[in-house]
Scaffold this active site. Sequence first.
Site, PDB file in Angstrom:
ATOM      1  NE  ARG A 129      -0.765  -9.803  19.852  1.00 46.52           N
ATOM      2  CZ  ARG A 129      -0.175 -10.083  18.472  1.00 46.52           C
ATOM      3  NH1 ARG A 129       1.236  -9.867  18.227  1.00 46.52           N
ATOM      4  NH2 ARG A 129      -0.162  -8.544  17.916  1.00 46.52           N
ATOM      5  CG  ASP A 130       2.629  -6.539  17.730  1.00 50.69           C
ATOM      6  OD1 ASP A 130       3.360  -7.824  17.302  1.00 50.69           O
ATOM      7  OD2 ASP A 130       1.850  -6.578  17.048  1.00 50.69           O
TER       8      ASP A 130
ATOM      9  CG  HIS B 233       4.870  -3.359  12.897  1.00 52.11           C
ATOM     10  ND1 HIS B 233       5.276  -4.688  13.632  1.00 52.11           N
ATOM     11  CD2 HIS B 233       3.567  -4.396  12.768  1.00 52.11           C
ATOM     12  CE1 HIS B 233       5.006  -5.290  14.276  1.00 52.11           C
ATOM     13  NE2 HIS B 233       4.334  -5.690  13.840  1.00 52.11           N
TER      14      HIS B 233
ATOM     15  CG  HIS C 203      -1.785  -4.371  13.821  1.00 52.89           C
ATOM     16  ND1 HIS C 203      -1.278  -4.337  15.178  1.00 52.89           N
ATOM     17  CD2 HIS C 203      -0.026  -4.673  13.253  1.00 52.89           C
ATOM     18  CE1 HIS C 203      -0.694  -5.285  15.361  1.00 52.89           C
ATOM     19  NE2 HIS C 203       0.177  -5.125  14.073  1.00 52.89           N
TER      20      HIS C 203
ATOM     21  CG  ASN D  61       3.299  -2.931  17.237  1.00 48.80           C
ATOM     22  OD1 ASN D  61       3.766  -3.787  18.051  1.00 48.80           O
ATOM     23  ND2 ASN D  61       2.168  -3.733  16.390  1.00 48.80           N
TER      24      ASN D  61
ATOM     25  CB  CYS E 156      10.181  -7.548  12.184  1.00 48.66           C
ATOM     26  SG  CYS E 156       9.624  -8.999  11.099  1.00 48.66           S
TER      27      CYS E 156
HETATM   28 ZN    ZN Z   1       2.063  -6.755  14.531  1.00 46.71          ZN
END
Ligand code: ZN
Length: 318
Positions: free
Chosen positions: A14-15, A212, A210, A252, A243
Amino acid sequence: MKNFDVSVREVGLRDGLQIHPTFMPTASKIAWIEAAAAAGVGEIEVTSFVPPKLLPQFLDAEEVSRRALAVPGLTVAALIPNSRGAERGLALGVHKLNFVMSVSRTHNLNNVRREREESVADFRKIVELVKAQPGARRPRIVGGLSTALGCSFEGRIAVADVVKYALLLAEAGADELVVADTVGYADPAQVRAVFKAVMAEVGTLPLAAHFHDTRGTGLANVDAALECGVRAFDASLAGLGGCPFAPGATGNIVMDDLCFMLDSMGLTTGVDLHKLLAVREIVRAALPDIEMHGALARAGLPRNYQSASERAAAAAAA
Ligand code: ZN
């Protein structure tokens, strides 16, 4: 499900993929999910129920979810931006729905065109919808707070604001919270301040972190969160992702490096490091143009490395 000291949750699908311009073939996403689960990753955020027009990467959200749900023992999570997304997740029987709002007012306005209070109200409605499901079909509903440790529009975010929205999501009925450093601004001192303050207010509600690794502080932040008592972490294989506000930035924290660090510290995760490293080849083959990170993959395991569970077994036998 087995209990481990720390639960690691794969969010790369996802991310990691959401801002990648190339579509990852559905079969490769499924191969990745199956291999990660076989390596011992217990929970995977497999997709996002955003409108496919907005993010074509997730036009196969239904099929990916269905196939992930067929993997025995795997907790299947998906991101939901709104109640329409929640309905899609409920229809499929996904185990966990991750709702996200931004603690930063400007980021929330830019991202979902809503005031933060409106997002909290949306979340309340989604919780009602989820809790109205019959027991066996009811997923866990997660309240995610993005930009909680910094925002590319506003810079530093007040700890009081993070606590305020954590409490509002908790009161709305979240089963879990995720506090996210969306743009990778956080440092360990800040992590301690934010997580201690949030945990003091939300009590025993499960809380995940979470991070990064945009500025190289990712694993240091994990250690700081561990000190506060956090035992659930998001990460993406090979540190996929980036990002949207920082071109060229890393994504991440690297799942492989996270699992190594935890395991080396004696904290079990259930993940087999050799098998996890092998999963990188699936991603590399499917997306030759994606940037992959990872120190463990570069350097390999230390000589005579024994996993946390091997060391525990040896100690118990001694
Ligand atoms: Zn994220």
